[in-house]
Scaffold this active site. Sequence first.
Site, short mmCIF file in Angstrom:
data_model
loop_
_atom_site.label_atom_id
_atom_site.label_comp_id
_atom_site.label_asym_id
_atom_site.label_seq_id
_atom_site.Cartn_x
_atom_site.Cartn_y
_atom_site.Cartn_z
N PRO A 46 -42.81 21.96 -24.75
CA PRO A 46 -41.67 21.98 -23.82
C PRO A 46 -40.54 21.07 -24.30
CG PRO A 46 -43.73 21.59 -22.64
CD PRO A 46 -44.06 21.55 -24.10
N GLY A 47 -39.32 21.55 -24.17
CA GLY A 47 -38.16 20.73 -24.55
C GLY A 47 -37.71 20.91 -25.99
N ASP A 65 -37.12 -8.62 -33.22
CA ASP A 65 -38.04 -7.54 -32.90
C ASP A 65 -39.11 -8.13 -31.99
OD1 ASP A 65 -38.73 -4.68 -34.72
OD2 ASP A 65 -40.19 -5.43 -33.26
N TYR A 121 -35.57 9.67 -22.86
CA TYR A 121 -35.31 9.01 -24.15
C TYR A 121 -33.93 9.43 -24.68
CZ TYR A 121 -35.00 9.13 -29.20
OH TYR A 121 -34.52 9.03 -30.49
N SER A 152 -29.21 9.60 -32.06
CA SER A 152 -30.12 10.68 -32.44
C SER A 152 -29.46 12.03 -32.26
CB SER A 152 -31.36 10.62 -31.53
OG SER A 152 -32.12 11.80 -31.66
N ASN A 197 -46.47 11.68 -32.35
CA ASN A 197 -45.76 12.77 -31.69
C ASN A 197 -45.02 13.62 -32.71
OD1 ASN A 197 -46.11 11.74 -28.90
ND2 ASN A 197 -44.90 10.03 -29.71
N ASN A 198 -44.61 12.98 -33.79
CA ASN A 198 -43.73 13.67 -34.73
C ASN A 198 -44.51 14.36 -35.84
OD1 ASN A 198 -41.88 10.91 -33.96
ND2 ASN A 198 -41.02 12.92 -33.60
N GLY A 249 -39.14 -2.20 -37.37
CA GLY A 249 -39.55 -0.81 -37.17
C GLY A 249 -39.40 0.04 -38.43
N LYS A 307 -30.05 7.41 -25.36
CA LYS A 307 -29.18 7.46 -26.56
C LYS A 307 -27.76 7.87 -26.16
CE LYS A 307 -32.24 6.33 -29.66
NZ LYS A 307 -32.18 4.95 -30.20
C1 UD1 Z 1 -38.22 14.47 -31.86
C2 UD1 Z 1 -37.54 14.30 -30.53
C3 UD1 Z 1 -36.17 13.73 -30.77
C4 UD1 Z 1 -36.27 12.44 -31.53
C5 UD1 Z 1 -36.98 12.70 -32.85
C6 UD1 Z 1 -37.13 11.41 -33.64
C7 UD1 Z 1 -38.46 16.04 -29.05
C8 UD1 Z 1 -38.15 17.24 -28.24
N1 UD1 Z 1 -37.46 15.57 -29.82
O1 UD1 Z 1 -37.49 15.43 -32.60
O2 UD1 Z 1 -35.55 13.50 -29.52
O3 UD1 Z 1 -34.99 11.91 -31.77
O4 UD1 Z 1 -38.26 13.26 -32.58
O5 UD1 Z 1 -38.37 10.85 -33.53
O6 UD1 Z 1 -39.55 15.53 -29.03
N2 UD1 Z 1 -44.17 19.92 -34.55
C9 UD1 Z 1 -45.35 20.62 -34.63
N3 UD1 Z 1 -46.53 19.95 -34.47
C10 UD1 Z 1 -46.59 18.61 -34.23
C11 UD1 Z 1 -45.37 17.88 -34.16
C12 UD1 Z 1 -44.19 18.58 -34.32
O7 UD1 Z 1 -45.35 21.84 -34.83
O8 UD1 Z 1 -47.69 18.05 -34.09
C13 UD1 Z 1 -42.90 20.63 -34.76
C14 UD1 Z 1 -41.93 20.58 -33.60
O9 UD1 Z 1 -42.16 21.59 -32.68
C15 UD1 Z 1 -40.59 20.68 -34.32
C16 UD1 Z 1 -40.85 19.99 -35.66
O10 UD1 Z 1 -42.26 20.01 -35.83
O11 UD1 Z 1 -40.27 22.02 -34.58
C17 UD1 Z 1 -40.38 18.55 -35.70
O12 UD1 Z 1 -40.92 17.86 -34.58
P1 UD1 Z 1 -40.79 16.28 -34.41
O13 UD1 Z 1 -41.16 15.60 -35.68
O14 UD1 Z 1 -41.54 15.88 -33.18
O15 UD1 Z 1 -39.23 16.04 -34.22
P2 UD1 Z 1 -38.21 16.71 -33.15
O16 UD1 Z 1 -38.92 17.36 -32.06
O17 UD1 Z 1 -37.22 17.50 -33.92
#
Ligand code: UD1
Length: 336
Positions: A292-293, A31, A148, A124, A197-198, A10, A152
């Site tokens: 949300p969250g 893995d 998730y 995390s 997602n991130n 990973g 942890k």
């Molecule tokens: C997320 C998870 C967390 C996990 C971590 C590692 C949630 C609520 N938390 O953290 O549990 O351990 O990833 O993978 O999902 N953002 C945007 N647009 C986007 C994506 C993100 O504005 O398309 C913003 C978010 O609102 C946040 C910041 O960017 O303020 C970071 O987001 P992200 O990278 O998803 O991480 P976390 O939410 O902090």
Amino acid sequence: MAILVTGGAGYIGSHTAIELIQAGYEVVIVDDYSNSKPAVIDRIEELSGKRPAFHEVNICDKDKLREVFEAHELEAVIHFAGFKAVGESVLEPLKYYNNNLNGTIVLMELMNAFDVKNIVFSSSATVYGMNNTAPFTEDMPLSTTNPYGTTKLFIEQFIKDQAAADKDWSAALLRYFNPIGAHQSGRIGEDPNDIPNNLMPYITQVAVGKREQLSVFGSDYDTPDGTGVRDYIHVVDLAKGHLLALENVLKTTGVEPYNLGTGVGYSVLDVVKAFEKANDVAIPYQLVERRPGDIGTSYADATKAKAELGWETEFSLEDMCRDSWNWQKSNPNGYA
Ligand code: UD1
């Protein structure tokens, strides 16, 4: 003696495997490729000069995992394997509980059976929940907001209980803040399945033209520019933290949690601007509703890892942006 790295193909596992091999450790990766690709193992060999032993095993499969314990003389485990998509965990909680929790129980049972009682666990900062105020310290009360995160938190508890029951156990619970960046070679990096997602993988996919624009989730937080603040950490700094945590685990007993973050928070718009500046590329974005969250502000108090492990981060936000982009642009389709 070898180090078992679960989830070693990973994103964080592969960077850690390289640091371990370069420090002279013998590395055994298990893995199931559920969120990674076989090419990663070739690239670990290419970058470290040595091919790690590899077994394609899902850690819930006790018979197959036992064969790995039989085949190698292990002295410790670095445990990354687990599902990690927050949104998916809300929709399919049992999938997360089954894989992450059962997999860890199977792993820990085999560790007991083979007298391998040293573990570094990939936790995390999500365990700080929504009710603490940053900077987060390791002794704050823990809670979570999604399945998730709950996995942890529960795994941290499994390890604490096991170490209380058997004083030979030694563990580091590494609470990661927001890992981004990639190996400076651009040969390994984050390769999410589906839509990211991130934040950083989303930004790099916008930069490479795969997505039209970034949605910034929330602009009314109590932060300097209204967007969410996070503690972004270069994945190579994070990987080095595992090495130091492992060294400490091998010479102590008991359980210690450690924050792995820089101690500095940046907003979403700070990251967008830093990325544009570091790489001379435009990132179109729109401000949308909060996700949300999400919490407004999350960053580490990183003093414990520095004091006890001698760990400090080296890379700046600019470095992280440069290396994330270097990886994405030389691998526009990830490892595919
Ligand atoms: C997320 C998870 C967390 C996990 C971590 C590692 C949630 C609520 N938390 O953290 O549990 O351990 O990833 O993978 O999902 N953002 C945007 N647009 C986007 C994506 C993100 O504005 O398309 C913003 C978010 O609102 C946040 C910041 O960017 O303020 C970071 O987001 P992200 O990278 O998803 O991480 P976390 O939410 O902090």
